[in-house]
Design an enzyme around this catalytic site. Sequence first.
Site, PDB file in Angstrom:
ATOM      1  N   CYS A 161      56.629  36.847 -15.670  1.00 16.26           N
ATOM      2  CA  CYS A 161      56.655  37.187 -14.240  1.00 16.26           C
ATOM      3  C   CYS A 161      57.871  36.631 -13.514  1.00 16.26           C
ATOM      4  CB  CYS A 161      55.362  36.740 -13.571  1.00 16.26           C
ATOM      5  SG  CYS A 161      55.089  34.940 -13.538  1.00 16.26           S
ATOM      6  N   HIS A 180      51.889  32.694 -10.650  1.00 16.77           N
ATOM      7  CA  HIS A 180      52.292  34.094 -10.858  1.00 16.77           C
ATOM      8  C   HIS A 180      53.081  34.575  -9.652  1.00 16.77           C
ATOM      9  CE1 HIS A 180      52.253  38.045 -12.624  1.00 16.77           C
ATOM     10  NE2 HIS A 180      51.632  38.576 -11.588  1.00 16.77           N
ATOM     11  N   GLU A 191      55.337  43.804 -11.218  1.00 16.63           N
ATOM     12  CA  GLU A 191      55.086  42.518 -11.866  1.00 16.63           C
ATOM     13  C   GLU A 191      55.153  42.633 -13.380  1.00 16.63           C
ATOM     14  OE1 GLU A 191      51.045  41.132 -11.700  1.00 16.63           O
ATOM     15  OE2 GLU A 191      50.213  43.144 -11.987  1.00 16.63           O
TER      16      GLU A 191
END
Length: 278
Positions: free
Chosen positions: A188, A241, A253
Amino acid sequence: MRTACLATTVLAGAGVVGLTAGAGSAQAAPGKQGWDGSKYWFKNARGEWRWTGHYSVYTKAVGGSGSSSSAGSSATTGGSSAAVAPSGSTGSTASTARPVAPEAAVRSAGPRQGWDGSRYWFKNARGEWRWTSHYDIYLDRTGRSGGGTPAQDQAPSSDRAESVIGYALAQLGKPYVWGGDGPSGYDCSGLVQQAFRRAGVELPRVADDQYAATTPITQDRLRRGDLLFWSDSGRASGIHHVGIYLGGGKFVEAPRPGKTVRVSVISSGFRPTHFGRP
């Protein structure tokens, strides 16, 4: 006890009018007529302070269409199950109760689709204004079902933001790789770092450090190219994240092992906890 109760509320027909003046009152009168951030204040025919969460009742009470006393009998508290839209149409049935918009918004040409600072506005199939405080409902009524004008957060963004987004979208379908910086795979924060590097912005390598390098913003200020962060603890130190916001409740993402770079939708089950602008 009867006196104390009457000092807090007055029952009038089927409605309830909030009041503040007098001994034993639950809250102090505002000192001036109008919106205080949560309700509308006015004086009735006897010069006593009253309040309502409904703009139509407020306008009648202050001379819009009818007397103060007649308005008082139909006023309701701010805990109503339906709000009145700024244009005077009915409120949303898809939301929990919230205070109606401030006077400045009410006096404007009417609501615009999108976030107004306290709720999401949209038009139903009959062209009537409705609102909801739930983003997934708003998306269902607009972004995924069509109709209406683009939300504010989908307005044209800067060339830098578009460069970031363009790079990230070009990586769609590439596998998640732990510690991956591309070009064959990403995690990520690796995807975010590389996308911003192409736009001339250097960000740290891991998600929590990337948040620390941004300007924190609130969700209602989101625009294309901003960063979304997730923390299990709700604290910045727990961020694990990150994704790049695309507008309209969507983001790109690199999600997790076994998945590929993708476009996702903000949902109630996986809602970001922090927002930042590099």
